[in-house]
Design a protein around this motif. Sequence first.
Motif, short mmCIF file in Angstrom:
data_model
loop_
_atom_site.label_atom_id
_atom_site.label_comp_id
_atom_site.label_asym_id
_atom_site.label_seq_id
_atom_site.Cartn_x
_atom_site.Cartn_y
_atom_site.Cartn_z
N LEU A 71 0.72 -1.19 0.13
CA LEU A 71 0.02 0.01 0.00
C LEU A 71 0.80 1.32 0.15
CD1 LEU A 71 -2.88 1.02 -0.11
CD2 LEU A 71 -2.73 0.81 2.38
N GLY A 72 2.01 1.26 0.80
CA GLY A 72 2.85 2.29 0.87
C GLY A 72 3.45 2.69 -0.61
N PHE A 73 3.98 1.53 -1.27
CA PHE A 73 4.49 1.68 -2.54
C PHE A 73 3.44 2.17 -3.32
CE2 PHE A 73 5.39 0.05 -6.89
CZ PHE A 73 6.81 0.66 -7.20
N CYS A 74 2.37 2.04 -3.51
CA CYS A 74 1.13 2.46 -4.46
C CYS A 74 0.87 3.72 -4.18
CB CYS A 74 -0.15 1.33 -4.45
SG CYS A 74 0.15 -0.21 -4.91
N LEU A 75 0.64 4.12 -2.89
CA LEU A 75 0.18 5.54 -2.48
C LEU A 75 1.49 6.50 -2.78
CD1 LEU A 75 -1.90 4.81 0.78
CD2 LEU A 75 -2.57 5.73 -1.34
N GLY A 76 2.66 5.99 -2.35
CA GLY A 76 3.75 6.94 -2.52
C GLY A 76 4.30 7.26 -4.05
N ARG A 77 3.79 6.09 -4.92
CA ARG A 77 4.06 6.21 -6.35
C ARG A 77 2.81 7.28 -6.89
NH1 ARG A 77 8.00 6.79 -9.72
NH2 ARG A 77 7.57 5.91 -11.69
N TRP A 78 1.96 6.89 -6.47
CA TRP A 78 0.51 7.87 -6.91
C TRP A 78 0.63 9.25 -6.58
CZ3 TRP A 78 -2.60 10.55 -3.98
CH2 TRP A 78 -3.67 11.28 -4.56
N PHE A 79 1.34 9.42 -5.51
CA PHE A 79 1.46 10.92 -4.57
C PHE A 79 2.57 11.38 -5.79
CE2 PHE A 79 3.70 13.73 -1.96
CZ PHE A 79 2.77 14.71 -1.86
N VAL A 80 3.68 10.89 -5.99
CA VAL A 80 4.92 11.58 -6.63
C VAL A 80 4.07 11.60 -8.27
CG1 VAL A 80 6.95 10.89 -8.04
CG2 VAL A 80 6.63 10.53 -5.68
N VAL A 81 3.62 10.71 -8.77
CA VAL A 81 3.19 10.93 -10.07
C VAL A 81 1.92 11.93 -10.45
CG1 VAL A 81 1.86 9.76 -12.22
CG2 VAL A 81 3.94 8.62 -10.82
N ARG A 82 0.79 11.88 -9.49
CA ARG A 82 -0.30 12.49 -9.73
C ARG A 82 -0.31 13.80 -9.02
NH1 ARG A 82 -3.49 10.02 -13.61
NH2 ARG A 82 -3.15 7.87 -13.21
N ILE A 83 0.31 13.90 -7.79
CA ILE A 83 0.34 15.27 -7.18
C ILE A 83 1.60 16.16 -7.43
CG2 ILE A 83 0.04 16.31 -4.82
CD1 ILE A 83 -2.37 14.59 -5.72
N VAL A 84 2.93 15.35 -7.02
CA VAL A 84 4.06 16.25 -7.12
C VAL A 84 4.34 16.49 -8.43
CG1 VAL A 84 6.52 16.08 -6.60
CG2 VAL A 84 5.01 15.11 -5.29
N ARG A 85 4.11 15.44 -9.68
CA ARG A 85 4.36 15.81 -10.97
C ARG A 85 3.59 16.65 -11.58
NH1 ARG A 85 7.00 10.09 -12.69
NH2 ARG A 85 8.98 10.23 -11.25
N ALA A 86 2.29 15.86 -11.69
CA ALA A 86 1.15 16.64 -12.42
C ALA A 86 0.45 17.81 -11.93
CB ALA A 86 0.15 15.53 -12.41
N SER A 92 12.09 18.44 -10.14
CA SER A 92 13.20 17.44 -9.40
C SER A 92 12.59 16.17 -9.44
CB SER A 92 13.50 18.14 -8.26
OG SER A 92 12.32 18.15 -7.35
N PHE A 93 11.54 15.94 -9.40
CA PHE A 93 10.78 14.49 -9.52
C PHE A 93 10.72 13.57 -11.11
CE2 PHE A 93 10.06 15.72 -5.26
CZ PHE A 93 9.95 14.92 -4.52
N GLU A 94 11.37 14.21 -11.76
CA GLU A 94 11.33 13.85 -13.34
C GLU A 94 11.83 12.18 -13.27
OE1 GLU A 94 9.39 14.96 -16.05
OE2 GLU A 94 9.03 16.49 -14.78
N GLY A 95 11.23 11.47 -14.01
CA GLY A 95 11.61 9.96 -14.07
C GLY A 95 11.40 9.45 -12.74
N SER A 96 12.50 8.62 -12.09
CA SER A 96 12.29 8.14 -10.85
C SER A 96 13.00 8.85 -9.83
CB SER A 96 12.70 6.57 -10.88
OG SER A 96 14.11 6.82 -11.01
N GLU A 97 13.18 10.11 -10.17
CA GLU A 97 14.14 10.93 -8.97
C GLU A 97 13.18 11.33 -8.01
OE1 GLU A 97 17.21 11.96 -9.35
OE2 GLU A 97 17.29 10.46 -11.11
N GLY A 98 13.66 10.98 -6.87
CA GLY A 98 12.92 11.39 -5.46
C GLY A 98 11.91 10.40 -5.16
#
Length: 185
Positions: A71-86, A92-98
């Motif tokens: 769940l942490g992996f899924c939520l953390g990845r969702w947070f990076v992709v949907r919130i931080v990047r989009a 600074s979070f491009e690709g897999s950075e951060g």
Amino acid sequence: WWRHPLARILIVWVILVEDFYIYGEDPMNDSHVRANFPVIGHLCGLLTITSAETATLRWLKFSMIFVSMILGFCLGRWFVVRIVRARWKVTSFEGSEGAIATVMIFILSLMLCCVFLYNALIPSEAQALGGHSLEIFLNLGAESLQYRHVNKVFQMLSGSVDLLAILMVMDQVLQDKFWYPEFAV
């Protein structure tokens, strides 16, 4: 001058020496009371599956760790992709950075929530997880769970991380051809 490879290598060695000096002067290293590290102890208690009294409690710990990680992996990845990047457009979070740091924060936060859930679900005669649940340090070589013995393991881990940092800095410095191209040719 501060970008010179020898200066950069010297700085990481100074940090290692200072770490050992600080550990040597720490009065906790002479303490004979049981170690108690809130949050770290809670998480270590959950991760030490073998310290549970019954097979059911061991299975409960394992299940909570597994669910927290997925769940942490899924939520953390969702947070990076949907919130931080989009949404926030942080470059600074491009690709897999951060992503690994963000995912680990989510995993550890969920594990901490599972500790409190575990304490609520266990029978009253079972030992609850707390800051004193540091049995994993016995597996890592601590003689007892007193501060003086647990701190020795912390020092060993800190020294190992410092040495890895020194190796990484030296590797990067010796490959850097921009500032001092003639160094270490």
